[in-house]
Scaffold this motif. Sequence first.
Motif, PDB file in Angstrom:
ATOM      1  N   THR A  14      31.268  34.809  37.234  1.00  0.00           N
ATOM      2  CA  THR A  14      32.157  35.628  37.557  1.00  0.00           C
ATOM      3  C   THR A  14      31.719  37.225  37.322  1.00  0.00           C
ATOM      4  N   ALA A  27      35.762  38.345  40.758  1.00  0.00           N
ATOM      5  CA  ALA A  27      34.775  37.960  41.756  1.00  0.00           C
ATOM      6  C   ALA A  27      33.903  36.815  41.475  1.00  0.00           C
ATOM      7  N   LEU A  28      33.772  35.803  42.584  1.00  0.00           N
ATOM      8  CA  LEU A  28      32.566  34.828  42.125  1.00  0.00           C
ATOM      9  C   LEU A  28      31.315  35.264  42.711  1.00  0.00           C
ATOM     10  N   ARG A 125      38.618  28.662  36.655  1.00  0.00           N
ATOM     11  CA  ARG A 125      38.425  30.040  37.312  1.00  0.00           C
ATOM     12  C   ARG A 125      37.417  30.056  38.357  1.00  0.00           C
ATOM     13  N   ALA A 129      38.233  30.875  42.204  1.00  0.00           N
ATOM     14  CA  ALA A 129      37.742  31.983  42.913  1.00  0.00           C
ATOM     15  C   ALA A 129      36.958  31.580  44.140  1.00  0.00           C
TER      16      ALA A 129
END
Length: 152
Positions: A14, A27-28, A125, A129
């Motif tokens: 991330t 954001a990935l 998570r 994402a």
Amino acid sequence: GGGGGGGGGGGVSTAEDGPANGRGGGALLLDPELRAIPHLHLLHHLFSRAPRELRSPHEEAGLSVALYLDWLQTAQPPQVWELMRAALDGYERVHAEAGQGSSQPPGAQSERPHADLERGRALARAIRALGAEWLAKAEASSGSGAAATAKK
């Protein structure tokens, strides 16, 4: 369950925290080699690496793997994401109901339960994402409004 293999997502990070380590989110970031792999395949791989409590999409739907794969042949990205998101929501609900909303589970005597919980949260998570990115790409190619679904 989700399979519960060792290690995290590998090659998945991330933006705020480097490797998906259970802190932050955002954001990935994918290693460039992973960009060639379809998002749906990466999403399923992340589910397979998740703790047992994070149900796989086919388990969430109550389908055998074979029936789920048949369904995937005709399902649209928003439909698939809805099922994946339901599995993620269920995982988060289980930990919230168990009083594990804090960084340390109640009664944990070792680092192992804490590490498993953090790994599960980091994978959840990363799946969220990546799913949002996948739907944004689907929306861009079809104009279907799928990205709005990803943000729920």
